[in-house]
Enzyme design. Structure first.
Site, mmCIF file in Angstrom:
data_model
loop_
_atom_site.group_PDB
_atom_site.id
_atom_site.type_symbol
_atom_site.label_atom_id
_atom_site.label_comp_id
_atom_site.label_asym_id
_atom_site.label_seq_id
_atom_site.Cartn_x
_atom_site.Cartn_y
_atom_site.Cartn_z
ATOM 1 N N LYS A 71 -0.235 -3.351 -3.200
ATOM 2 C CA LYS A 71 1.207 -3.130 -3.338
ATOM 3 C C LYS A 71 1.470 -2.399 -4.645
ATOM 4 C CE LYS A 71 4.960 -4.524 -0.938
ATOM 5 N NZ LYS A 71 5.038 -4.855 0.496
ATOM 6 N N GLY A 172 20.733 -10.038 5.956
ATOM 7 C CA GLY A 172 20.339 -8.752 5.365
ATOM 8 C C GLY A 172 20.432 -7.634 6.382
ATOM 9 N N GLY A 174 19.774 -4.239 5.816
ATOM 10 C CA GLY A 174 19.166 -3.040 5.229
ATOM 11 C C GLY A 174 18.529 -2.182 6.300
ATOM 12 N N VAL A 176 15.627 -2.384 7.905
ATOM 13 C CA VAL A 176 15.081 -3.128 9.042
ATOM 14 C C VAL A 176 16.185 -3.926 9.739
ATOM 15 C CG1 VAL A 176 13.408 -4.866 9.777
ATOM 16 C CG2 VAL A 176 12.808 -3.268 7.955
#
Ligand code: PHE
Length: 322
Positions: A71, A172, A174, A176
């Site tokens: 990451k 959420g 966003g 996705v």
């Protein structure tokens, strides 16, 4: 130390801390997105990179991909909004750090970055997925994987994989979350939706979803809570107030620590590990860019998340929570 390699550099152009954590390459090249967001300090960004990269190793393996986990975190000062020039500098710096790893790790989009940002990173290194002229935005693939996972969860918890009429609280909206709400609405699910950005209310309502505050969404009495924002929302403080029957969503690292899974179990709440649920994006990118899959073939591979998660929930496949 469990990581193979951790690189921390102050970006030559941007001055921002660029952190790349390579957890494992034992199954193949480490993959994992580039997160660009505010942190109280770079050490907090490092902690995030370490935990997220560890999860990527398990995510790639459970998705059956010949890859390891890594990451990138670009740790911005908290509250800092970048102008176009600063953003470009931070991405070029990121590309230089990844180039220095000589292919041990390849990046992709994550929280705070998208395909256009991958194009900039690609000016400095070929080890980047999801460029606009390659597989592009992985979020629709991630959302498709969540739908597959929700089928497995509903089959296990309620005896039917049919999502029509089931209630979901999506936390959420966003990249996705927006695809997911559209897909679930098309499947005639009942939807409660929240986001910290109140301007997204109209997007939710356009799909027939009911808009709520994040607090109400978290504690709503629904069949499945779907965390689709940042991680760490399942804690000893939040678990006692949950009223859902199951939890499955694409947010990375939803548990604040492994022991919180035990608290969910004690309350009879089924938890689907996010490392299985959220793999649709990497499957989409890898299948299309490395294995020459058509979008239809990639979709079939993403749908196999239903099967994989079914095995996990039935105890035939072990997943270590972190
Ligand atoms: N953000 C993606 C994830 O967490 C990372 C990613 C997507 C990496 C696509 C490579 C390609 O799974």
């Amino acid at each position: 130390m469990n990581h193979e390699r951790i690189v921390i550099e102050r970006g030559r152009r941007s001055g921002f801390p660029i952190i790349v954590a390579v957890h494992s390459t034992s199954r193949g090249q480490a993959i994992g997105g580039c997160r660009m967001k505010g942190y109280a300090g770079w050490r907090d960004g490092l902690a995030d990179a370490l935990r997220l990269s560890t999860a990527m190793t398990a995510k790639s393996a459970l998705a059956g991909l010949p890859h390891g986990g890594g990451k990138t975190v670009v740790a911005l000062p908290a509250g800092r909004i970048l102008d176009a020039g600063e953003r470009r500098d931070a991405l070029l710096d990121t590309g230089d750090v990844i180039a220095g790893l000589n292919g041990a790790y390849a990046t992709g989009p994550d929280v705070g970055t998208g395909p256009a940002d991958m194009d900039v990173i690609a000016e400095r290194t070929p080890h980047v997925f999801c460029r606009t002229d390659k597989s592009g935005d992985p979020s629709e693939g991630t959302a498709a994987g969540v739908v597959a996972a929700l089928r497995a969860v509903c089959a296990h918890r309620f005896g039917s994989a049919d999502l029509a009429g089931r209630s979901f609280a999506v936390l959420g909206l966003g990249h996705v979350g927006a695809h997911l709400v559209r897909m679930l609405a098309e499947l005639h699910a009942k939807l409660l939706v929240s986001d910290i950005n109140p301007a997204l209310r109209t997007v939710a309502e356009a799909h027939g979803a009911t808009w709520t505050s994040p607090d109400e969404c978290l504690t709503a009495e629904v069949d499945v809570l779907v965390p689709a924002a940042l991680g760490g929302l399942l804690t000893p403080a939040t678990v006692p107030v949950l009223r859902c029957a199951a939890i499955a969503g694409p947010a990375n690292n939803q548990l604040d620590g492994p022991s919180t899974a035990g608290l969910l179990r004690d309350r009879g709440i089924l938890f689907a590990p996010d490392i299985v649920v959220s793999a649709g994006g990497i499957i989409h990118a890898i299948e299309i860019e490395l294995h020459g899959a058509t979008p239809a073939q990639a979709t079939r591979r993403i749908d196999s998340i239903e099967d994989t998660l079914g095995k996990v929930l039935n105890g035939h496949l072990a997943v270590s929570l972190q």
